[in-house]
Structure formats: C-alpha cells, structure tokens
Design an enzyme around this catalytic site. Structure first.
Site, PDB file in Angstrom:
ATOM      1  N   SER A 101     -39.622 -28.375  -4.606  1.00 12.25           N
ATOM      2  CA  SER A 101     -38.668 -27.312  -4.926  1.00 12.25           C
ATOM      3  C   SER A 101     -39.435 -26.068  -5.351  1.00 12.25           C
ATOM      4  O   SER A 101     -40.295 -25.583  -4.606  1.00 12.25           O
ATOM      5  CB  SER A 101     -37.711 -27.810  -6.009  1.00 12.25           C
ATOM      6  OG  SER A 101     -36.778 -26.835  -6.341  1.00 12.25           O
TER       7      SER A 101
ATOM      8  N   HIS B  67     -36.242 -27.284  -1.299  1.00  9.74           N
ATOM      9  CA  HIS B  67     -35.014 -26.605  -1.713  1.00  9.74           C
ATOM     10  C   HIS B  67     -35.097 -25.137  -1.324  1.00  9.74           C
ATOM     11  O   HIS B  67     -36.130 -24.503  -1.488  1.00  9.74           O
ATOM     12  CB  HIS B  67     -34.848 -26.683  -3.236  1.00  9.74           C
ATOM     13  CG  HIS B  67     -34.563 -28.070  -3.724  1.00  9.74           C
ATOM     14  ND1 HIS B  67     -34.674 -28.416  -5.048  1.00  9.74           N
ATOM     15  CD2 HIS B  67     -34.175 -29.187  -3.073  1.00  9.74           C
ATOM     16  CE1 HIS B  67     -34.352 -29.697  -5.188  1.00  9.74           C
ATOM     17  NE2 HIS B  67     -34.061 -30.186  -4.002  1.00  9.74           N
TER      18      HIS B  67
ATOM     19  N   ASP C 105     -34.237 -33.688  -8.809  1.00 10.17           N
ATOM     20  CA  ASP C 105     -33.991 -34.217  -7.468  1.00 10.17           C
ATOM     21  C   ASP C 105     -35.231 -34.965  -6.975  1.00 10.17           C
ATOM     22  O   ASP C 105     -36.348 -34.501  -7.186  1.00 10.17           O
ATOM     23  CB  ASP C 105     -33.651 -33.055  -6.523  1.00 10.17           C
ATOM     24  CG  ASP C 105     -33.138 -33.532  -5.173  1.00 10.17           C
ATOM     25  OD1 ASP C 105     -32.629 -34.664  -5.105  1.00 10.17           O
ATOM     26  OD2 ASP C 105     -33.239 -32.763  -4.196  1.00 10.17           O
TER      27      ASP C 105
END
Lengths: 198, 275
Positions: free
Chosen positions: A9, A36, A129
């Site tokens: 991310s 992401h 995540d």
C-alpha cells in the site's frame, strides 16, 4: 513454486521498483500484485515499473492464465482473484478492509488455488489489509514473507501481519528479492543444452 | 478444518440444487468471487456449512431469496467511470439522435444507479419522451430498490463528482431531494424506465436495442457463460447500435471482434457494424 503474490500500500511504488527491479526476466513463476490505489488511477504504474524491471509488467485481465516472468497488477477499482484452475479473475465486489483492490482478496483466493505452491509477500503499507490473507496462505502450506517494518515507509501493514502470524522470514527488500529467487529455485547458471540423440 | 476441496464439492452441490429447484443458474459463474460471496452469506446465516444450508435453501424460498441477494449483490455508482458516460454523451448520442425513438437496455442493472444515470444523460441531451430504458436484473428484490430510486445520502457526494466529470450540464442536486440520511431521485426520471427481471444466463433477449449497457457483469462469468451473454447482447443490438462494457471487459479476442468497432480506444464502447 507456482506463483508469487505481493500486497503493498503506502510507499508501494518505491518498494515495488526495488523488489521487482531486482528480479530477472526469466523469473520462473508469475507474480501477482495488489497495490492500493485511487479508484480512477490509470495504468501508469505498469508503465513506470516496465521501465525499471526486466520482468514484463501488465494490468491483469479477466480469464488470463498467468505466465512466468510476468507481473500482473490489480487494475484500479477492481479486486484481483485467482480461480482454482489458476486463471485470473476480477470483481467489483465491495471494498475489503476499505480497499479495492484488496490484498486479502488476492491472498485468500491465490492460497485456495496454489496451496503449497504459493509465496505470499506483504510489504509497506498503512492499515491491516493482507494480514488475514497471509495467514490463509500459511494455513494452506504456502510460504510467507514480510518486509522488515523498520525499513517500511509505513509499518502498520507488516506489523499487523506479524501480530497475527509468524512468517517464514522478515527481511528488507534486498533480502526479499534473493529469498524469492531461492524459494522459486531460480538458477543463475545457464541450463545445459539437451544432448541430441545420436 | 476440512480440506479446501470439500467446500468446493459442497458449493457445487448447492448450486446444482438451486438450479434444479429454482431455475437460477450460477453453475457457470467464475468461482472465486462466487465462493467469496457464498462464504460471506454463510457466515451471516445460521448455518455452518453449505451442506447444512442446502436443505433449507432448497425447501424454503425465503432462505433461497436471502442467498440470491447475497450472490447477486452488485455495488455500483451513478456515472461510475465518468469517462465512459462522457464518451456516450459526446460520441454516441449524436448517432442516437437519428432514431425517431430510442431503446436502451441496462443489463444487470442492480439497484439502478446506471439506469438513472442514462435517464439523466438522455434528458439533458433533449430526448424527452423519445426514449425508453429497459433496466433488468436477475434479482427481483434488488429491482424493487432500483424502482424506488432511494440511495444513502453519503453516496451522493461521489455521484455528484462522477456526474460533473461525466460532462453533466446541470446541478446534480436538481435530480434528488434529501431527507434524513437518504436521497430520493426525482420520480420523473423513472417515467421512461421499465424494470423487469431477466436472467442473462437462461432468458432470451427482448427486442432491438440501440444501446445496451452491460458493465462489470461479464467479469463474474466463466468463458462459456460470457460467450452466451455476448451472443445474447449481439442479437439484441440493432446494426449501427452500441454496446457498452466494463473497462476490463473487451470484445477483443472474441468472435465479435470483427463485427464491432470501438468508438474511442479503450473505452469499451463499441458500435455494431452494418453487416
């Protein structure tokens, strides 16, 4: 090994440049990546990575069978999944962990599809995540690698994984690249030419 | 924990049962997403395995309907992928104007956001009473939501941004009224819309369409079902008409590649060639 799945991310562009840039064009498995990004991002990430990587980098398409030496990026605003026959698929199902694409969705479906043939790699990022997915990879017998939180631009994704499981290794990016080569048994020696039958 | 194989056997048995009892065919849906959706439904249900749920699903229509809603849930937005709607407005509408009356099919309309987006676009482009939008979905419950045209107010900010990027000509707030945490779309937008249940996996087409939108539906299907649906869409679109797919769905590498031309590269908006 049949595939490598990477989740990343915040701080991802630099981390992917370093990690993927260190891998050879002849890397023996496909590499699936969830980074992401904002819903309306273009496929600029693939273009940037292609300029610094020996590997071929592309956005994943539905139904394609991933090939060795190729990096497949989840498209902006789509989840990237792996079917049990190893093909890729996409969905616009609701965000998971506030993210679409979500690392957990890739990791969990890839773990189902590849089992012991999968290496999961979780890199820098905010949020959590990827932790559950990495645990699923481990439960299905796959290998798990986590970027050293001390090196990560954002350490909460690696740290939340470490709180949930004990991965096979915690390494800086340079160490992750060589471990991936080791795990996938990439040989730097040229393979001998097969001898012609007399 | 049972081996992962058992889940898949149970899932296939359940889907086979659902098809035989209710006629809803999910057997050719791409399994990874289907499995995630089914598992989510299962964890929210009172059952602990698909096998355990099977009896209730097959015997109790109410349980089946909760499963159906869990399986077909589609999350969408008004003017999702604003560039696609901008392209329709700028490149497709000029052709659509040449028809005395216009038929648009929104296949897999879910809760209706896309169908209303088309209604707004056509109203703004002056089609007035010269168009009809057929909005279809497999799930009757989600169609009720679509008919109501009521959405959570917190979504409206995103819808508004999309509308503006899509080349909207008015103030988006003209199209809804807010009450508490909900926004209701103007009922007049519904006047030219027809909502109907339609199952792309088993039903036939219904009439010649000038524009068909089927976005982010095909990605959920296995190749065999994708083929069937594309064929159905193709036979429903009049020569010179348009097909709009999701940004990650293309006609390239399909048998329809030659009979369609992409209007603008990579928009996945195609025009059907005249034979």
């Amino acid at each position: 090994m049949r595939a490598v799945a990477i989740g990343v991310s915040l701080g991802g562009l630099e981390a992917l440049r370093t990690l993927l840039g260190a891998l050879p064009a002849a890397f023996p498995t496909p590499i699936l990546v969830v980074q992401h990004m904002a819903p309306e991002s273009s496929d600029g990430l693939a273009m940037i990575l292609n300029t610094v990587c020996a590997l071929h980098v592309k956005e994943a398409d539905a139904d394609e069978t991933p090939q060795p030496g190729t990096v497949y990026l989840a498209p902006a605003n789509y989840h990237l999944l792996v079917e049990t026959d190893g093909r890729l698929s996409l969905s616009v199902d609701p965000p998971v962990n506030y993210a679409r694409p979500s690392v957990d969705v890739l990791f969990e479906t890839a773990a189902e599809a590849f089992g012991v043939g999968l290496v999961g790699v979780l890199l820098t990022g905010a949020g959590s995540d990827g932790s559950r997915g990495l645990r699923t990879i481990q439960q299905r017998g796959g290998r798990t690698l986590v970027q050293d939180p001390l090196e990560a631009v954002a350490d909460s994704m690696p740290r939340s994984a470490l709180a949930l499981l004990k991965p096979d290794a915690v390494l800086p990016l340079s160490g992750l690249a060589s471990r991936l080569l080791q795990l996938t048994q990439y040989s730097t020696h040229s393979t001998p030419r097969p001898t012609r039958p007399a | 924990m049972p081996s992962p194989g058992v889940h898949h056997v149970e899932m296939h048995l359940l889907l086979e049962g659902v098809f035989q009892v209710y006629g809803h065919d999910f057997r050719d849906y791409a399994e990874a997403s289907l499995h995630r959706r089914l598992s989510k439904w299962l964890t929210e249900s009172r059952f602990s395995t698909f096998s355990q749920a099977q009896g209730a699903v097959l015997r109790d229509p109410a349980v089946f309907h909760s499963l159906l809603t869990g399986l077909t849930v589609n999350v969408t937005e008004m003017f999702r992928d604003p560039l696609a709607f901008k392209t329709i407005r700028e490149q497709v509408v000029p052709h659509l104007r040449t028809y005395p009356s216009l038929k648009v099919w929104v296949a897999g309309c879910a809760s209706g956001e896309e169908a209303y987006s088309m209604a707004i676009l056509l109203e703004e482009e002056g089609f007035k009473d010269r168009y009809r939008i057929y909005a279809t979905d497999v799930d009757p419950e989600v169609l009720e939501q679509a008919k109501a045209g009521i959405y959570p107010l917190k979504e409206l900010q995103r819808f508004t941004q999309n509308y503006q990027k899509a080349g909207g000509r008015a103030a988006f707030s003209d199209y809804y009224s807010a009450r508490f945490d909900r926004a209701m779309l103007e009922p007049r937008l519904r006047e030219r819309m027809v909502f109907a249940t339609h199952n792309l996996a088993v039903d036939a087409g219904f009439g010649e369409m000038h524009l068909a939108l089927c976005r982010n539906v095909l990605i959920y299907f296995k190749p065999v079902l994708k083929q069937r649906v594309l064929s159905l869409l193709d036979t429903s679109i009049t020569p010179g008409g348009f097909l709009c797919l999701g940004l990650k769905e293309g006609l390239e590498t399909t048998e329809w590649q030659r009979s369609y031309e992409e209007v603008v590269a990579r928009t996945r908006i195609y025009r059907k060639r005249y034979a």
